[in-house]
Design a protein around this motif. Sequence first.
Motif, mmCIF file in Angstrom:
data_model
loop_
_atom_site.group_PDB
_atom_site.id
_atom_site.type_symbol
_atom_site.label_atom_id
_atom_site.label_comp_id
_atom_site.label_asym_id
_atom_site.label_seq_id
_atom_site.Cartn_x
_atom_site.Cartn_y
_atom_site.Cartn_z
ATOM 1 N N ASP A 66 -45.954 -29.167 -32.220
ATOM 2 C CA ASP A 66 -46.145 -29.270 -30.769
ATOM 3 C C ASP A 66 -45.962 -27.923 -30.080
ATOM 4 O OD1 ASP A 66 -46.690 -31.966 -30.961
ATOM 5 O OD2 ASP A 66 -44.607 -32.571 -30.575
ATOM 6 N N ARG A 67 -44.970 -27.147 -30.499
ATOM 7 C CA ARG A 67 -44.753 -25.814 -29.910
ATOM 8 C C ARG A 67 -45.912 -24.873 -30.228
ATOM 9 N NH1 ARG A 67 -38.935 -24.561 -32.071
ATOM 10 N NH2 ARG A 67 -38.104 -26.597 -31.675
ATOM 11 N N GLN A 108 -49.295 -25.458 -28.264
ATOM 12 C CA GLN A 108 -49.401 -24.836 -26.934
ATOM 13 C C GLN A 108 -49.715 -23.348 -27.049
ATOM 14 O OE1 GLN A 108 -49.607 -26.400 -24.066
ATOM 15 N NE2 GLN A 108 -49.425 -28.279 -25.233
ATOM 16 N N LYS A 140 -53.359 -23.079 -28.030
ATOM 17 C CA LYS A 140 -54.228 -23.445 -26.906
ATOM 18 C C LYS A 140 -54.305 -22.309 -25.893
ATOM 19 C CE LYS A 140 -55.391 -27.378 -24.113
ATOM 20 N NZ LYS A 140 -55.102 -28.773 -23.818
ATOM 21 N N ASN A 141 -53.180 -21.674 -25.608
ATOM 22 C CA ASN A 141 -53.183 -20.543 -24.675
ATOM 23 C C ASN A 141 -53.909 -19.337 -25.253
ATOM 24 O OD1 ASN A 141 -51.710 -22.040 -22.846
ATOM 25 N ND2 ASN A 141 -49.750 -21.247 -23.531
ATOM 26 N N GLN A 184 -57.835 -20.102 -25.470
ATOM 27 C CA GLN A 184 -58.330 -20.780 -24.276
ATOM 28 C C GLN A 184 -59.771 -20.403 -23.932
ATOM 29 O OE1 GLN A 184 -55.829 -20.030 -20.960
ATOM 30 N NE2 GLN A 184 -56.703 -21.645 -19.709
#
Length: 160
Positions: A9-10, A13, A16-17, A20
């Motif tokens: 989960d960490r 993110q 994704k950043n 992007q």
Amino acid sequence: MCNLKSNYDRIFQICKNSLQLALREGNNLLRYGKSTKTSDLEIVTLSITAEILQITSENTLFSILKSDYPNWFSTLVHRSTYNRRRRKLQTYISQVAQSIAKQISPENSTFILDSMPLPLCDQVRVYRNNIGTKNGDLLPSYGYHASHKCWYFGRCAAAI
């Protein structure tokens, strides 16, 4: 063993950043004819998470996912499909790894992730070797590999 899901989960993110601008519809990075079961972003994240947790075998990774997290990773593709797509996404995986390395230590541009001895050449070719001769800090030396019971000419990667 560390909690794979919390690390996933960490890292999701962060991925994704970092990716992007390259993401397309459905969190995919490449074009596919039909919709995919698992997005490219999830494959990149799972690959990096496995590397961080030092899970080197895909067989081990998939057995952990099936036994410990059957509900969380229920949409995961087959192992051969995962491996094929992971190889296609290698440039994006290295891009995310570089962004993670910049977050860890922004002043360094080179990182070595393994500390195993790196033999450069056989004993016969030692005198013809010119790797590392221009930089005295990287000059290779002799070492002993205990499990192979032989001497090697090279450098321990942790010392570079």
